[in-house]
Design a protein around this motif. Structure first.
Motif, PDB file in Angstrom:
ATOM      1  N   THR A   1       0.703  -1.667  -0.284  1.00  0.00           N
ATOM      2  CA  THR A   1      -0.152   0.048  -0.063  1.00  0.00           C
ATOM      3  C   THR A   1       0.482   1.150  -0.160  1.00  0.00           C
ATOM      4  OG1 THR A   1      -0.271   0.268   2.432  1.00  0.00           O
ATOM      5  CG2 THR A   1      -1.670  -1.049   1.616  1.00  0.00           C
TER       6      THR A   1
ATOM      7  N   ASP B   1       2.420   1.360   3.433  1.00  0.00           N
ATOM      8  CA  ASP B   1       3.527   0.625   3.413  1.00  0.00           C
ATOM      9  C   ASP B   1       5.104   1.096   2.836  1.00  0.00           C
ATOM     10  OD1 ASP B   1       2.070  -1.472   4.942  1.00  0.00           O
ATOM     11  OD2 ASP B   1       1.665  -2.394   2.291  1.00  0.00           O
TER      12      ASP B   1
ATOM     13  N   GLY C   1       0.816  -8.923   1.731  1.00  0.00           N
ATOM     14  CA  GLY C   1       0.346  -8.080   1.345  1.00  0.00           C
ATOM     15  C   GLY C   1      -1.001  -8.339  -0.181  1.00  0.00           C
TER      16      GLY C   1
ATOM     17  N   ARG D   1      -3.810  -7.478  -2.318  1.00  0.00           N
ATOM     18  CA  ARG D   1      -3.256  -5.903  -2.870  1.00  0.00           C
ATOM     19  C   ARG D   1      -3.146  -6.045  -3.980  1.00  0.00           C
ATOM     20  NH1 ARG D   1      -5.716  -1.390   0.124  1.00  0.00           N
ATOM     21  NH2 ARG D   1      -4.972  -1.578   2.229  1.00  0.00           N
TER      22      ARG D   1
ATOM     23  N   ARG E   1       0.069   4.088  -7.954  1.00  0.00           N
ATOM     24  CA  ARG E   1      -0.520   4.226  -6.567  1.00  0.00           C
ATOM     25  C   ARG E   1       0.347   3.959  -5.447  1.00  0.00           C
ATOM     26  NH1 ARG E   1      -3.954   1.192  -8.574  1.00  0.00           N
ATOM     27  NH2 ARG E   1      -3.424  -1.075  -7.810  1.00  0.00           N
ATOM     28  N   LEU E   2       1.279   3.060  -5.427  1.00  0.00           N
ATOM     29  CA  LEU E   2       1.853   2.926  -4.339  1.00  0.00           C
ATOM     30  C   LEU E   2       2.700   4.561  -4.192  1.00  0.00           C
ATOM     31  CD1 LEU E   2       3.233  -0.706  -5.236  1.00  0.00           C
ATOM     32  CD2 LEU E   2       1.721   0.101  -3.239  1.00  0.00           C
TER      33      LEU E   2
END
Length: 344
Positions: free
Chosen positions: A219, A222, A324, A327, A339-340
């Motif tokens: 994410t 993260d 994860g 995701r 996006r990250l």
């Protein structure tokens, strides 16, 4: 933290694509990572030098910076009796997929190590990373003299100090949350479950080298957390497994998207080396029975895994995945990486 020497390679966004051997990493995925502002790594593991050279040509044609990852030799020889016992144990599963493991010999190879090093010295690439083991200092020095940035995978502060002494330029700090094989230098032992941010902090205190954080990054939060802990960049793999450019097998993709409450487990059942995968029938039956022994167990189970993948059976293949994995999304890699980076 500075991105240097990554900045010199044109990296503008500190989100890198991890090498995923066995099929998921493709030249298209490496190129997509670079065009998103990051850097991708060709997975040299389980490939001959000639096959790796072909992929290098493909990425070079796209005009982007890239890296190559190799498995450095760090074998765990297996006891012959333990090998035979395990072959007998998994024989029913293998037979169900048309494979006879009872007649398999013990293969203790080095994954074409010398040929690949010769390739990368004769035809240098921008970055070379190592996992599983640590090359001799002379190999690292030769690559650096050829203009290559050298990255060493570490899983502890002690390993980081060894890598610094050997001459590595950067360290890929891998936590136990990572999918696939642990890069631990002591594969006889399971990696300690240290959170990534804590591990980055420990390694940062131990050595002054730039760090790339890997393991469980799924994410924007993260990624931001790892950078705040002292990493110069993060490296992601599992979240890219369902991307359009990945070469992930159909049953692996399906399992990643399965709404059933699978969990991940660390297992030696497939290769004899600790690796994190989605729990399935094979891990349930054999995780507690598998001896340490890489690459012997990898070669023993490989024909069965290939047959199961071809048959679309997710219960007998290595569904590598980090913590994860939920995701992971089916879309272009660039969108996933952007996006990250959105929280940076």
């Amino acid at each position: 933290m500075t991105l240097s020497p990554l900045l010199d390679l044109g990296v503008s966004t500190p989100i890198l694509a991890a090498p995923m051997a066995g099929g998921p990493t493709t030249s298209a995925l490496v190129t997509a990572a670079a065009r998103a502002g990051g850097l991708g790594f060709l997975a040299g593991g389980y490939r001959t030098a000639d096959a790796l050279a072909e992929q290098i040509v493909q990425v070079r044609a796209d005009g982007v910076a890239f890296g190559v990852n190799l498995f450095a030799p760090n074998p765990v020889p297996i006891d012959r009796d333990a090998f035979r016992r395990y072959a007998r144990t998994i024989a029913p599963d293998a037979r169900a997929h048309g494979v006879d493991v009872l007649t398999a010999g013990i293969t203790e190879d080095d994954d074409h190590w010398s040929d690949k090093i010769d390739l990368l010295l004769s035809d240098p690439v921008p970055v070379v990373s190592f996992t599983f083991g640590m090359p001799e200092a002379a190999v690292i020095a030769a690559l650096k003299a050829a203009g290559t940035v050298v990255v060493q995978t570490v899983t502890s502060a002690a390993e980081a100090r060894q890598a610094e002494e050997a001459g590595a330029d950067l360290l890929a700090v891998q936590s136990s949350a990572a999918g696939g094989h642990s890069g631990t230098l002591t594969p006889q032992h399971l990696p300690a479950p240290v959170p990534l941010t804590d591990l980055v902090g420990q390694v940062r205190q131990a050595v002054p080298l730039p760090l790339v954080a890997a393991g469980g990054v799924a994410t924007p939060a993260d990624a931001t957390g790892a950078l705040r802990a002292g990493a110069a960049a993060v490296m992601v793999g599992t979240v890219l497994l369902r991307s359009d450019e990945a070469g992930t097998s159909r049953p692996h993709r399906t399992a990643l998207a399965d709404p059933a409450q699978r969990r991940t487990v660390v297992t030696r059942a497939f290769t004899g080396r600790p690796a994190r995968a989605l729990r399935n029938g094979f891990t349930d039956r054999y995780t507690d029975l598998a001896p340490a022994g890489y690459p012997a167990l990898h070669h023993l189970t490989s024909p069965m895994r290939k047959a199961a993948a071809a048959a679309g059976d997710p219960e007998a293949i290595n569904l590598w995945a980090g913590t994860g994995y939920r995701r992971a999304t089916a879309e272009p890699a660039a969108l996933i990486l952007q996006r990250l980076a959105s929280g940076l």
